[in-house]
Write a protein that holds these residues in place. Structure first.
Motif, PDB file in Angstrom:
ATOM      1  N   GLY A  97      72.457 -83.826 -71.148  1.00 30.33           N
ATOM      2  CA  GLY A  97      73.720 -83.466 -71.784  1.00 30.33           C
ATOM      3  C   GLY A  97      74.270 -82.146 -71.277  1.00 30.33           C
ATOM      4  N   THR A  98      74.970 -81.436 -72.159  1.00 30.41           N
ATOM      5  CA  THR A  98      75.523 -80.135 -71.801  1.00 30.41           C
ATOM      6  C   THR A  98      74.821 -79.045 -72.598  1.00 30.41           C
ATOM      7  OG1 THR A  98      77.248 -80.312 -73.481  1.00 30.41           O
ATOM      8  CG2 THR A  98      77.800 -81.101 -71.274  1.00 30.41           C
ATOM      9  N   GLN A  99      74.842 -77.849 -72.042  1.00 31.75           N
ATOM     10  CA  GLN A  99      74.206 -76.710 -72.692  1.00 31.75           C
ATOM     11  C   GLN A  99      75.126 -75.509 -72.577  1.00 31.75           C
ATOM     12  OE1 GLN A  99      70.563 -76.425 -70.539  1.00 31.75           O
ATOM     13  NE2 GLN A  99      69.867 -78.429 -71.172  1.00 31.75           N
ATOM     14  N   GLN A 100      75.002 -74.573 -73.512  1.00 37.26           N
ATOM     15  CA  GLN A 100      75.838 -73.377 -73.482  1.00 37.26           C
ATOM     16  C   GLN A 100      75.042 -72.176 -72.996  1.00 37.26           C
ATOM     17  OE1 GLN A 100      77.957 -72.449 -77.091  1.00 37.26           O
ATOM     18  NE2 GLN A 100      79.753 -73.462 -76.234  1.00 37.26           N
ATOM     19  N   CYS A 101      75.684 -71.402 -72.136  1.00 34.69           N
ATOM     20  CA  CYS A 101      75.119 -70.136 -71.676  1.00 34.69           C
ATOM     21  C   CYS A 101      75.857 -69.021 -72.406  1.00 34.69           C
ATOM     22  CB  CYS A 101      75.313 -69.984 -70.171  1.00 34.69           C
ATOM     23  SG  CYS A 101      74.562 -71.293 -69.201  1.00 34.69           S
ATOM     24  N   LEU A 102      75.118 -68.231 -73.185  1.00 33.81           N
ATOM     25  CA  LEU A 102      75.710 -67.137 -73.954  1.00 33.81           C
ATOM     26  C   LEU A 102      75.500 -65.781 -73.280  1.00 33.81           C
ATOM     27  CD1 LEU A 102      74.504 -68.256 -77.504  1.00 33.81           C
ATOM     28  CD2 LEU A 102      76.691 -68.760 -76.377  1.00 33.81           C
ATOM     29  N   TRP A 103      74.571 -65.730 -72.332  1.00 41.51           N
ATOM     30  CA  TRP A 103      74.183 -64.481 -71.679  1.00 41.51           C
ATOM     31  C   TRP A 103      74.229 -64.632 -70.166  1.00 41.51           C
ATOM     32  CZ3 TRP A 103      72.873 -60.160 -74.575  1.00 41.51           C
ATOM     33  CH2 TRP A 103      72.695 -60.381 -75.941  1.00 41.51           C
ATOM     34  N   ASN A 104      74.432 -63.503 -69.472  1.00 39.74           N
ATOM     35  CA  ASN A 104      74.234 -63.409 -68.029  1.00 39.74           C
ATOM     36  C   ASN A 104      72.976 -62.592 -67.804  1.00 39.74           C
ATOM     37  OD1 ASN A 104      76.563 -64.777 -67.250  1.00 39.74           O
ATOM     38  ND2 ASN A 104      77.796 -62.915 -67.228  1.00 39.74           N
ATOM     39  N   GLY A 105      72.104 -63.074 -66.937  1.00 36.24           N
ATOM     40  CA  GLY A 105      70.910 -62.317 -66.574  1.00 36.24           C
ATOM     41  C   GLY A 105      71.089 -61.723 -65.191  1.00 36.24           C
ATOM     42  N   GLN A 106      70.492 -60.572 -64.965  1.00 34.91           N
ATOM     43  CA  GLN A 106      70.556 -59.933 -63.652  1.00 34.91           C
ATOM     44  C   GLN A 106      69.154 -59.553 -63.205  1.00 34.91           C
ATOM     45  OE1 GLN A 106      73.693 -57.039 -62.785  1.00 34.91           O
ATOM     46  NE2 GLN A 106      72.118 -55.697 -61.954  1.00 34.91           N
ATOM     47  N   LEU A 107      68.801 -60.006 -62.011  1.00 31.65           N
ATOM     48  CA  LEU A 107      67.488 -59.741 -61.433  1.00 31.65           C
ATOM     49  C   LEU A 107      67.643 -58.967 -60.127  1.00 31.65           C
ATOM     50  CD1 LEU A 107      65.961 -63.312 -61.849  1.00 31.65           C
ATOM     51  CD2 LEU A 107      65.353 -61.270 -63.176  1.00 31.65           C
ATOM     52  N   PRO A 108      66.688 -58.079 -59.828  1.00 33.34           N
ATOM     53  CA  PRO A 108      66.727 -57.407 -58.527  1.00 33.34           C
ATOM     54  C   PRO A 108      66.274 -58.376 -57.434  1.00 33.34           C
ATOM     55  CG  PRO A 108      64.758 -56.774 -59.727  1.00 33.34           C
ATOM     56  CD  PRO A 108      65.555 -57.662 -60.642  1.00 33.34           C
ATOM     57  N   THR A 109      66.806 -58.204 -56.232  1.00 29.18           N
ATOM     58  CA  THR A 109      66.394 -59.042 -55.105  1.00 29.18           C
ATOM     59  C   THR A 109      65.938 -58.162 -53.950  1.00 29.18           C
ATOM     60  OG1 THR A 109      68.644 -59.150 -54.187  1.00 29.18           O
ATOM     61  CG2 THR A 109      67.982 -60.913 -55.707  1.00 29.18           C
ATOM     62  N   ALA A 110      64.922 -58.617 -53.256  1.00 32.88           N
ATOM     63  CA  ALA A 110      64.460 -58.004 -52.010  1.00 32.88           C
ATOM     64  C   ALA A 110      64.490 -59.115 -50.971  1.00 32.88           C
ATOM     65  CB  ALA A 110      63.053 -57.435 -52.174  1.00 32.88           C
ATOM     66  N   LEU A 111      65.577 -59.170 -50.200  1.00 36.11           N
ATOM     67  CA  LEU A 111      65.777 -60.250 -49.243  1.00 36.11           C
ATOM     68  C   LEU A 111      65.201 -59.864 -47.887  1.00 36.11           C
ATOM     69  CD1 LEU A 111      69.513 -61.098 -50.071  1.00 36.11           C
ATOM     70  CD2 LEU A 111      67.442 -62.121 -51.028  1.00 36.11           C
ATOM     71  N   ARG A 112      64.255 -60.669 -47.387  1.00 37.86           N
ATOM     72  CA  ARG A 112      63.647 -60.404 -46.079  1.00 37.86           C
ATOM     73  C   ARG A 112      64.509 -61.048 -45.004  1.00 37.86           C
ATOM     74  NH1 ARG A 112      60.472 -62.776 -42.349  1.00 37.86           N
ATOM     75  NH2 ARG A 112      58.997 -61.467 -41.226  1.00 37.86           N
ATOM     76  N   ARG A 113      64.973 -60.221 -44.079  1.00 37.89           N
ATOM     77  CA  ARG A 113      65.757 -60.716 -42.952  1.00 37.89           C
ATOM     78  C   ARG A 113      64.828 -61.315 -41.890  1.00 37.89           C
ATOM     79  NH1 ARG A 113      67.989 -55.293 -43.604  1.00 37.89           N
ATOM     80  NH2 ARG A 113      69.989 -55.413 -44.681  1.00 37.89           N
ATOM     81  N   ALA A 114      65.408 -62.066 -40.958  1.00 34.94           N
ATOM     82  CA  ALA A 114      64.626 -62.703 -39.895  1.00 34.94           C
ATOM     83  C   ALA A 114      63.926 -61.676 -39.014  1.00 34.94           C
ATOM     84  CB  ALA A 114      65.531 -63.598 -39.048  1.00 34.94           C
ATOM     85  N   ASP A 115      64.471 -60.443 -38.909  1.00 30.85           N
ATOM     86  CA  ASP A 115      63.838 -59.411 -38.073  1.00 30.85           C
ATOM     87  C   ASP A 115      62.752 -58.629 -38.820  1.00 30.85           C
ATOM     88  OD1 ASP A 115      65.211 -57.692 -39.755  1.00 30.85           O
ATOM     89  OD2 ASP A 115      66.491 -56.841 -38.182  1.00 30.85           O
ATOM     90  N   GLY A 116      62.472 -59.024 -40.084  1.00 34.28           N
ATOM     91  CA  GLY A 116      61.409 -58.388 -40.853  1.00 34.28           C
ATOM     92  C   GLY A 116      61.876 -57.242 -41.732  1.00 34.28           C
ATOM     93  N   THR A 117      63.123 -56.780 -41.578  1.00 31.44           N
ATOM     94  CA  THR A 117      63.650 -55.725 -42.446  1.00 31.44           C
ATOM     95  C   THR A 117      64.119 -56.354 -43.760  1.00 31.44           C
ATOM     96  OG1 THR A 117      65.886 -55.911 -41.532  1.00 31.44           O
ATOM     97  CG2 THR A 117      64.384 -54.354 -40.452  1.00 31.44           C
ATOM     98  N   TYR A 118      64.406 -55.497 -44.735  1.00 34.50           N
ATOM     99  CA  TYR A 118      64.778 -55.981 -46.064  1.00 34.50           C
ATOM    100  C   TYR A 118      66.137 -55.447 -46.496  1.00 34.50           C
ATOM    101  CZ  TYR A 118      60.212 -58.007 -46.958  1.00 34.50           C
ATOM    102  OH  TYR A 118      59.094 -58.791 -46.901  1.00 34.50           O
ATOM    103  N   SER A 119      66.784 -56.211 -47.370  1.00 33.04           N
ATOM    104  CA  SER A 119      68.016 -55.801 -48.032  1.00 33.04           C
ATOM    105  C   SER A 119      67.772 -55.906 -49.531  1.00 33.04           C
ATOM    106  CB  SER A 119      69.169 -56.716 -47.618  1.00 33.04           C
ATOM    107  OG  SER A 119      70.297 -56.467 -48.407  1.00 33.04           O
TER     108      SER A 119
END
Length: 199
Positions: A97-119
């Protein structure tokens, strides 16, 4: 570069398509249960990620998944946040069925690039409470970041401003997609007469 995904805005009237109300949900082989499906989208104990999902209208995350990742982030000294939405967001195609979202969540990200560095950045999404739905990186964020998904090499490109040039081997086919009112990208298949006339 920092990549920040905004919370999905409220869909308008043109974003609701009866055709996708039935067909836009995820699928998995019948020998898997819904709980094992969500578990199989994970990276293993202590590792989490975003499920790249151009079939999702926007970002979305289950409350159970959010709490697990948030607990890990807090242990690592990273900030997390949850903010009440200005208006509830009703979503379908995830669970029954359908569901309601009452909140927004925010998570930190550590994205690994193909060259091994991070963003470092953040991922923000409406939260479906009492759901183990993984964090879905949806179509709106992918568009905003000018994403190119290379399924064969399993690489996601987030393109900088400017013209993107894609070189493909001779004989490759370029198939334009159409964005449906629901926001999904559709590969048209039914222009039979036009196709027959062009042969």
């Amino acid at each position: 570069r920092r990549y920040v995904t905004p919370a999905t805005s409220e869909p308008n009237a043109r974003d609701h398509s009866p055709a996708f109300a039935v067909w836009a949900g995820p699928w998995w082989p019948t020998e898997m249960s819904a709980s094992s499906y969500h578990a199989s989208t994970g990276l293993g104990p202590g590792r989490w990620g975003l499920l790249v999902d151009p079939g999702s209208w926007g970002n979305l995350v289950g409350g159970d998944f959010l709490r697990q990742v948030a607990a890990h982030a807090i242990r690592e000294g990273q900030p997390v946040a949850q903010n009440k939405r200005d208006q509830p967001l009703t979503v379908g195609g995830v669970g029954a069925g359908t569901q309601q979202c009452l909140w927004n969540g925010q998570l930190p990200t550590a994205l690994r690039r193909a060259d091994g560095t991070y963003s470092l950045g953040t991922f923000t999404a409406p939260v479906i409470e009492n759901s183990s739905c993984p964090a879905l990186l949806g179509q709106q964020s992918l568009e905003q970041h000018r994403a190119i998904l290379d399924c064969h090499n399993k690489v996601l490109y987030l393109c900088a401003p400017g013209e993107v040039e894609i070189r493909v081997p001779e004989g490759s086919e370029k198939l334009p997609l159409i964005q449906a009112p629901s926001g999904h990208l559709i590969l048209p298949i039914s222009d039979y007469r036009t196709a027959q006339a062009s042969l």
